[in-house]
Design an enzyme around this catalytic site. Structure first.
Site, short mmCIF file in Angstrom:
data_model
loop_
_atom_site.label_atom_id
_atom_site.label_comp_id
_atom_site.label_asym_id
_atom_site.label_seq_id
_atom_site.Cartn_x
_atom_site.Cartn_y
_atom_site.Cartn_z
N ASP A 67 -5.26 -4.78 -9.88
CA ASP A 67 -3.31 -4.51 -9.60
C ASP A 67 -2.50 -5.83 -9.35
O ASP A 67 -3.90 -6.63 -8.92
CB ASP A 67 -3.80 -3.57 -9.00
CG ASP A 67 -4.49 -3.18 -8.43
OD1 ASP A 67 -5.77 -4.44 -7.53
OD2 ASP A 67 -5.50 -1.55 -7.07
N ASN A 136 -7.00 6.85 1.99
CA ASN A 136 -6.48 8.09 1.02
C ASN A 136 -7.26 8.16 0.21
O ASN A 136 -6.57 9.60 -1.42
CB ASN A 136 -4.52 7.96 0.90
CG ASN A 136 -4.54 6.72 0.18
OD1 ASN A 136 -5.51 6.45 -0.43
ND2 ASN A 136 -3.34 6.91 -0.44
N HIS A 138 -7.30 6.28 -2.83
CA HIS A 138 -7.16 5.67 -3.95
C HIS A 138 -7.79 3.96 -4.79
O HIS A 138 -8.81 4.52 -3.90
CB HIS A 138 -5.34 5.39 -3.91
CG HIS A 138 -5.92 3.62 -3.21
ND1 HIS A 138 -4.08 3.19 -2.16
CD2 HIS A 138 -6.41 3.29 -2.69
CE1 HIS A 138 -4.88 1.98 -1.62
NE2 HIS A 138 -5.79 1.94 -1.93
N GLU A 143 -1.95 5.82 -6.27
CA GLU A 143 -1.93 6.76 -4.56
C GLU A 143 -2.28 8.32 -5.06
O GLU A 143 -1.92 8.86 -6.45
CB GLU A 143 -0.54 6.35 -4.77
CG GLU A 143 0.11 5.44 -4.43
CD GLU A 143 -1.16 4.37 -3.30
OE1 GLU A 143 -2.47 5.00 -2.65
OE2 GLU A 143 -0.75 3.56 -2.31
P1 PGA Z 1 -9.49 -2.35 1.03
O1 PGA Z 1 -9.04 -2.07 0.45
O2 PGA Z 1 -10.85 -3.35 0.80
O3 PGA Z 1 -8.76 -3.96 2.03
O4 PGA Z 1 -10.16 -2.28 2.24
C1 PGA Z 1 -9.83 -1.65 -0.65
C2 PGA Z 1 -8.40 -0.59 -2.04
O5 PGA Z 1 -7.53 0.31 -1.18
O6 PGA Z 1 -8.19 -0.13 -2.92
#
Ligand code: PGA
Length: 250
Positions: A67, A136, A138, A143
């Protein structure tokens, strides 16, 4: 899905890097799907160390990142392209032409997403996909409520995700509201998936993904249907699992 619980973030990073390195040893021209964020940083550090000390080579590896924020240039320190350059690409022998990234500055996002899907197919498909998980649930920027059939597309970031990521920016206002992301169906086509989760902030998302219903409200829960997915989590991220002793669910 296989669930592996390790002691802490350091062990998680080493184990993840070993799995990536084994995959490269098995197939030197492997197609890797890569993730950004706080979690995979330790794994990339370890891979860089293996490159320097053990000669782990990325010379034939192709990469596709999951992404990118929409409207952040690659030169922006919070763009995912910048993150990857700083944490991995500039530090190993991967060839520039083998690096694939969604263009956050595109004037035609639909076309960019379509071309990305085509490039993944043309490469033969992703062999090994590294994933993080949002608080959450995702995966990439898919999302909650994202369709399990979704493909690479533009997505609006949830407030929870923007808040979680605000720690990397000067203020919440600076966090982009939209991103380009591989879809869930795109991710599920990877032959092998390795999801990393560390810290208590991920405990609820991990528990819901592993022990709750398979639902589009918890995008990572669909990984349970994948034939070769490992969820590698540390003790803190595992605290809300009720069946911790079962390290394999088949
Ligand atoms: P993070 O993000 O490794 O910064 O916790 C993970 C994600 O949002 O997929």
């Amino acid at each position: 899905m296989r669930l592996l619980i390790v002691e802490d973030y350091d062990e998680l990073s080493v184990r993840a890097a070993e799995m990536v390195a084994e995959a490269i040893a098995w197939k030197p021209n492997i197609v890797l799907g890569l993730a950004t964020g706080g979690t995979p940083g330790g794994c990339y550090r370890e891979l860089v160390r293996m490159h320097r000390e053990r000669g782990l080579s990325f010379a034939k590896v192709a990469t596709f990142n999951l992404d990118e924020y929409l409207r952040l240039p690659p030169s922006h320190v919070q763009s995912y392209r910048y993150y990857m350059d700083e944490n991995l690409f500039n530090l190993v022998d991967v060839k520039r032409e083998n690096i694939h990234f969604l263009d956050g500055l595109t004037m035609d996002p639909e076309r960019t997403c379509r071309e990305y899907e085509n490039a993944i197919k043309a490469s033969g498909g992703i062999d090994f996909q590294l994933l993080g998980i949002g608080s959450n649930g995702h995966i990439a920027f898919n999302e909650p409520s994202s369709s399990f059939q979704s493909r690479t597309r533009v997505i609006s970031l949830s407030e929870q995700t923007r808040n979680d990521n605000a720690r990397f920016f000067h203020s919440l206002d600076e966090v982009p509201r939209q991103a380009l992301t591989m879809g869930i169906a795109t991710i599920l086509e990877a032959r092998v998936i390795l999801l990393l989760a560390s810290g208590v902030g991920k405990a609820e998302a991990v528990a819901k993904s592993v022990e709750g219903s398979v639902t589009e409200m918890v995008p990572a829960s669909i990984l349970r249907t994948h034939i070769n997915c490992t969820m590698l989590v540390d003790r803190d991220a595992a605290v809300k699992l009720t069946m911790q002793s079962l390290s394999s669910q088949g």
